[in-house]
Design an enzyme around this catalytic site. Structure first.
Site, PDB file in Angstrom:
ATOM      1  N   ASP A 228     -10.681   3.002   4.496  1.00 37.34           N
ATOM      2  CA  ASP A 228     -11.193   1.531   4.233  1.00 37.34           C
ATOM      3  C   ASP A 228     -12.647   1.290   4.244  1.00 37.34           C
ATOM      4  O   ASP A 228     -13.137   0.314   4.037  1.00 37.34           O
ATOM      5  CB  ASP A 228     -10.865   0.804   5.587  1.00 37.34           C
ATOM      6  CG  ASP A 228      -9.496   0.063   5.538  1.00 37.34           C
ATOM      7  OD1 ASP A 228      -9.347  -0.388   4.354  1.00 37.34           O
ATOM      8  OD2 ASP A 228      -8.540  -0.072   6.347  1.00 37.34           O
TER       9      ASP A 228
ATOM     10  N   GLN B  28      -4.133  -1.336   9.588  1.00 35.38           N
ATOM     11  CA  GLN B  28      -4.242  -2.775   9.251  1.00 35.38           C
ATOM     12  C   GLN B  28      -4.984  -3.785   9.975  1.00 35.38           C
ATOM     13  O   GLN B  28      -4.436  -3.821  11.175  1.00 35.38           O
ATOM     14  CB  GLN B  28      -2.969  -3.236   8.591  1.00 35.38           C
ATOM     15  CG  GLN B  28      -2.546  -4.442   7.799  1.00 35.38           C
ATOM     16  CD  GLN B  28      -3.472  -4.519   6.586  1.00 35.38           C
ATOM     17  OE1 GLN B  28      -3.528  -3.472   5.945  1.00 35.38           O
ATOM     18  NE2 GLN B  28      -3.836  -5.587   5.867  1.00 35.38           N
TER      19      GLN B  28
ATOM     20  N   LYS C 108       0.989  -1.086   0.134  1.00 38.09           N
ATOM     21  CA  LYS C 108       0.017   0.060  -0.119  1.00 38.09           C
ATOM     22  C   LYS C 108       0.902   1.288   0.037  1.00 38.09           C
ATOM     23  O   LYS C 108       0.714   2.186  -0.618  1.00 38.09           O
ATOM     24  CB  LYS C 108      -0.824   0.083   1.352  1.00 38.09           C
ATOM     25  CG  LYS C 108      -2.008  -1.207   1.184  1.00 38.09           C
ATOM     26  CD  LYS C 108      -2.938  -1.315   2.409  1.00 38.09           C
ATOM     27  CE  LYS C 108      -3.753  -2.621   2.326  1.00 38.09           C
ATOM     28  NZ  LYS C 108      -4.659  -2.770   3.443  1.00 38.09           N
TER      29      LYS C 108
HETATM   30  N1  GUN Z   1      -6.963  -6.641   6.395  1.00 38.93           N
HETATM   31  C1  GUN Z   1      -7.426  -7.550   5.518  1.00 38.93           C
HETATM   32  N2  GUN Z   1      -7.907  -6.876   4.623  1.00 38.93           N
HETATM   33  C2  GUN Z   1      -8.061  -5.495   5.285  1.00 38.93           C
HETATM   34  C3  GUN Z   1      -8.502  -4.039   4.454  1.00 38.93           C
HETATM   35  O1  GUN Z   1      -9.069  -4.158   3.482  1.00 38.93           O
HETATM   36  N3  GUN Z   1      -8.205  -3.191   5.090  1.00 38.93           N
HETATM   37  C4  GUN Z   1      -7.345  -3.337   6.456  1.00 38.93           C
HETATM   38  N4  GUN Z   1      -7.353  -2.194   7.220  1.00 38.93           N
HETATM   39  N5  GUN Z   1      -7.042  -4.644   6.801  1.00 38.93           N
HETATM   40  C5  GUN Z   1      -7.487  -5.404   6.258  1.00 38.93           C
END
Ligand code: GUN
Length: 324
Positions: free
Chosen positions: A133, A110, A66
């Site tokens: 998100d 995350q 990311k």
């Molecule tokens: N963990 C697995 N998928 C995601 C996501 O789309 N966003 C976040 N913040 N954590 C995750």
């Protein structure tokens, strides 16, 4: 007699690839162009703050992707890597400091978080305007009310993948297997907004195959290796595989990949495992018209849509009027 008869992919029983990599590259190119225009016209450079707690290797890879992609597209990024023992209060204090900083447009924490931290409390503490998100209840509520909002990245990416491959959603029967807050539920909302008839299935669904076999669009988001088999799939369906599971056993890889297994076995020998989705690839390809590969399918779209959300957050929270 004709020399050859053109068979459709459906008739040959070989599903076409729903190419997540191609669509992800398209979206990233569009974001890069818009980020450059935004800088040129308003002097603004969007900024994403990514927060990771502990040293889960998968989370480290995801957050690394990311942050790296942000930089590639001209989006500024910050990577806050915190020790696994951090308290909930300390994490909340970081979130609050990011909320009040005017130069931060997007905040991503995350998941999963270590057990001592109340995940919901942290996600709910993020400023909804910076919630790239789309997990904050304000944004979840807006999505269910069909209001413009920051939409969870994986479901939003799946919609783009279907639309850009011209797979009709309006009027289609869509079945989502999995009811998570990250994928299943928001995806069902997005499909419904686009006039699909939507069913959500889960671990308590009776006779799953009888439900999924009706679906023109079948989404598997359950986290179980090769769980969706030929019997679950309607002939000619589009199958989207959200699962990312590790397979380390060579015999299992052979059973899943048939004549394509050799490359996977090489990967297992080199790396210790190969990544497999929730859909049984060999069986699905005999029945479906379309299938997303794993890896190279939905995962790449999640990152691309996060970039799009960060750009959207930067424009909206700063009240910038810009016609791209
Ligand atoms: N963990 C697995 N998928 C995601 C996501 O789309 N966003 C976040 N913040 N954590 C995750």
């Amino acid at each position: 007699m004709p020399e050859s008869i053109e068979l459709t992919k459906e008739e040959t029983g070989l599903a076409r690839t729903l190419d997540g990599a191609r669509v992800a590259e398209e979206i990233k190119r569009e974001v890069r162009e818009k980020v450059a225009l935004l800088a040129e016209r308003s002097g603004v450079r969007p900024c994403l703050a990514a927060v990771r707690v502990g040293d889960d290797p998968a989370s480290a890879v995801y957050v690394g992707n990311k942050v790296r992609t942000s930089e590639e597209l001209g989006i500024r990024s910050e990577h806050h890597a915190l020790p696994a023992e951090i308290s909930g209060e300390e994490l909340l204090a970081l979130v609050e400091s990011l909320n009040i900083r005017d130069d931060v447009d997007g905040i991503l924490v995350q998941l999963p978080l270590p057990a001592q931290i109340d995940e919901r409390q942290v996600l709910w503490a993020i400023d909804p305007a910076k919630d790239v998100d789309g997990f904050h209840p304000v944004n979840v509520g807006k999505l269910s009310l069909c209001q413009k909002t920051l939409v969870p990245c994986t479901p939003a990416g799946i919609i783009k993948l279907l639309e850009r491959n011209k797979i009709a959603i309006g009027g289609a029967y869509a079945c989502v297997v999995g009811r998570s807050h990250i994928v299943g539920r928001p995806l069902a909302q997005l499909l419904l907004q686009r006039d699909a008839t939507v069913t959500i299935c889960h671990s308590r669904t009776r006779d799953l195959a009888s439900v999924t076999r009706e679906a023109d669009i079948l989404i598997a988001a359950i986290g179980r290796t090769g769980f969706i088999r030929g019997e679950h799939i309607k002939r000619g369906a589009a199958v989207v595989d959200v699962g990312i599971n590790k397979v380390a056993d060579e015999a299992e890889a052979r059973e899943l990949f048939g004549s394509e297994a050799e490359k996977r076995i090489e990967t297992i020998r080199r790396r210790g495992y190969t990544l497999v989705g929730d859909v049984h690839p060999v069986e699905a390809d005999r029945v479906a018209a379309w299938r997303t590969p794993v890896p190279g399918g939905v995962g790449l779209l999640t990152v691309a849509m996060l970039m799009k959300n960060t750009l959207q957050a930067a424009i909206e929270r700063r009240g910038i009027e810009i016609n791209f």
